[in-house]
Design a protein around this motif. Structure first.
Motif, PDB file in Angstrom:
ATOM      1  N   LEU A 221      35.493 -65.180  32.042  1.00 20.98           N
ATOM      2  CA  LEU A 221      34.230 -64.209  33.547  1.00 20.98           C
ATOM      3  C   LEU A 221      33.531 -64.727  34.222  1.00 20.98           C
ATOM      4  N   ALA A 223      31.942 -64.890  38.512  1.00 15.19           N
ATOM      5  CA  ALA A 223      32.073 -64.013  39.879  1.00 15.19           C
ATOM      6  C   ALA A 223      31.508 -65.376  40.711  1.00 15.19           C
ATOM      7  N   VAL A 232      35.288 -61.202  41.521  1.00 12.04           N
ATOM      8  CA  VAL A 232      35.097 -60.997  39.658  1.00 12.04           C
ATOM      9  C   VAL A 232      36.675 -60.645  39.133  1.00 12.04           C
ATOM     10  N   ASN A 234      38.366 -62.813  35.646  1.00 10.53           N
ATOM     11  CA  ASN A 234      38.554 -61.965  34.293  1.00 10.53           C
ATOM     12  C   ASN A 234      39.737 -61.948  33.502  1.00 10.53           C
ATOM     13  N   SER A 238      36.135 -59.995  27.597  1.00 10.30           N
ATOM     14  CA  SER A 238      34.218 -60.127  28.823  1.00 10.30           C
ATOM     15  C   SER A 238      34.468 -58.735  29.791  1.00 10.30           C
ATOM     16  N   ARG A 239      33.784 -58.508  30.197  1.00  9.27           N
ATOM     17  CA  ARG A 239      33.466 -57.710  31.305  1.00  9.27           C
ATOM     18  C   ARG A 239      32.504 -57.305  31.773  1.00  9.27           C
ATOM     19  N   ALA A 240      32.492 -57.141  33.148  1.00 13.10           N
ATOM     20  CA  ALA A 240      31.242 -57.062  34.246  1.00 13.10           C
ATOM     21  C   ALA A 240      30.964 -55.255  34.774  1.00 13.10           C
ATOM     22  N   SER A 252      36.127 -55.207  36.132  1.00 19.19           N
ATOM     23  CA  SER A 252      36.793 -56.254  35.502  1.00 19.19           C
ATOM     24  C   SER A 252      37.938 -55.236  34.026  1.00 19.19           C
ATOM     25  N   MET A 383      26.909 -59.071  33.719  1.00 18.67           N
ATOM     26  CA  MET A 383      27.732 -59.690  33.002  1.00 18.67           C
ATOM     27  C   MET A 383      27.716 -60.315  31.287  1.00 18.67           C
TER      28      MET A 383
END
Length: 461
Positions: A221, A223, A232, A234, A238-240, A252, A383
């Motif tokens: 992930l 940024a 961003v 991905n 994972s996550r933002a 994401s 994030m």
């Protein structure tokens, strides 16, 4: 927490209290310092930047809102799922050089004054599986791949509209019209550079792991703040998210066997030999048994978003291409993610079936136009690896952000402390927040990135 102690990796931000002393079950969390981001290779990385007294925000000379180049904080908790921490992180300033075009024999890299560089900022989280090797390689490699990819297109990025030919020539009169009709913009070149960088990094990881006899893979992930936009990228789970006073915006999407079912099934349809006659590409509500033969059951294929019925045949009793549901879903019974880096040597247990054809290294890229936002001081991007999101929802994370930041505006280390608090919230100590004291047993890493540029220069991050 059962892990005994937390090991903090301070990549950028103010000092925190000393880590707790290791307990009897403490496991080592190795720190691999990235080779950092300037083209010259001589400037400090983020770990150095956070300790510099002259660390200041950097503005792209082209245009764009300022972000502190040492913004954000990554804390990693080793939850003892492995001997070494499989989470890795990297951040720092990204300096992109221009390429001088001319006769082939005269082309060379220009040495420019610092103010003539195109400046950006980079944050990345890598969640390894099968060991930490791929995540460590990605943390040390991806930013360099990205810089090379950006330098190859920087002339088009700074132009009013990306030209058809970077040499400045117009070979065909329709070239400018084609670019205009396609709506090609500078941000499309950055997206392409990110996609190319992930692919290049994946190839490097494959070669390095094969040469060293190691295995493994990782999600990624990333940024990137550049020219007033936040990109961003991905590949994995994972996550933002963007958290503002009155908005929660996902930046994401998670890539799992379930979310990419149709792509994976279509690949198996086009290349059935990839399954070696061991798996069925069809999806059924459950694993079929011998008693289901001849029965009409629900199913769907690669071309279907809805469901239909089919009469069960013997070939339908094979192991499913995607097995399980939710967090338990596995690609070919092996991997819980469908995009990531590495895993070139990974095969299905007791077979010669490779997962790599189904496992994409290409990221999905989301673009946030920061310059178009009326930003407030508490607007941040969070994030985190999946260990955080397994326990906390977007709304719960946003509630913590909104509860913490307004009351700590005078604290120069508030973003670091917020990241620390988010991680501690995954350890089941706040039943009101997580519902039933849920605990994340995964490694957890978090960046908190403030988007507002006001008063950043003297804040002492």
């Amino acid at each position: 927490m059962s892990a005994g102690w937390f090991r903090r990796r301070f990549l950028a931000g103010g000092p925190l209290p000393a880590p707790r002393p290791p307990g009897p079950r403490a496991s080592p969390v190795p720190y691999r310092r990235p080779r950092f981001l300037r083209g010259s290779g001589s400037s400090p990385g983020a770990a150095d930047a956070s300790r510099r007294s002259d660390a200041r925000p950097v503005r792209s000379p082209a245009r764009g809102r300022t972000l502190p180049w040492n913004a954000g904080y990554a804390e990693i908790i080793n939850a003892e799922k492995s001997e070494f921490n499989e989470d890795q992180a990297a951040c720092g300033k990204l300096c992109i050089r221009r390429y001088e075009f001319g006769p082939e024999e005269d082309r060379e890299w220009l040495t420019l004054c610092p103010e003539e560089f195109l400046m950006g900022h980079y944050w990345a989280l890598f969640d390894g599986h099968g060991g930490p090797a791929a995540a460590i390689l990605a943390a040390n490699t991806l930013h360099s791949c990205l810089r090379r990819q950006l330098e190859a297109v920087v002339e088009g990025m700074v132009a009013a509209q990306p030209p058809m030919h970077l040499s400045g020539r117009c070979v065909c009169p329709s070239d400018p019209q084609f670019v205009e009709e396609k709506g090609i913009k500078a941000e499309d070149l950055v997206i392409g550079a990110l996609e190319g960088a992930f692919q290049e990094c994946d190839e490097v990881i494959g070669r390095e792991l094969e040469a060293s006899g190691q295995v493994g893979g990782c999600t990624a992930l990333v940024a990137v703040s550049l020219q007033g936009k936040l990109y961003v990228a991905n590949a994995g789970d994972s996550r933002a998210i963007l958290v503002r006073r009155d908005e929660i915006r996902p930046l994401s999407s998670e890539f799992t066997p379930e979310t990419e079912r149709q792509r994976i099934q279509q690949l198996a349809f086009v290349y059935p030999e990839l399954l070696a006659d061991e798996f069925t590409r069809l999806e059924f509500p459950r694993r079929l048994k011998g008693d289901d033969l001849g029965q009409k059951v629900l199913f769907r294929d690669h071309h279907m978003s809805g469901w239909s019925y089919k009469c069960v045949e013997k070939s339908d009793l094979k192991y499913p291409l995607i097995h399980g549901h939710g967090r338990q879903a596995r690609l070919l019974g092996t991997l819980a993610v469908s995009r990531g880096l590495g895993d070139h040597q990974l095969r299905v247990l007791d077979t010669n079936i490779q997962l790599k054809p189904f496992l994409l290294s290409v990221p999905q890229v989301t673009v946030l136009d920061v310059d178009q936002l009326d930003l407030q001081e508490e607007d941040v991007v969070v994030m985190a690896t999946d260990g955080l999101w397994d326990v906390l929802s977007n709304e719960q994370v946003a509630w913590l952000v909104r509860s913490f930041l307004p009351g700590n505006r005078e604290d120069p280390h508030r973003f670091s402390e917020l990241a620390q608090m988010l991680i501690h919230s995954t350890q089941g100590k706040d039943d009101n927040l997580t519902g039933e004291g849920q605990v994340s047993y995964d490694d957890v890493s978090v960046f908190v990135i403030p988007l507002n540029s006001q008063s950043q220069g003297g804040s002492g991050y």
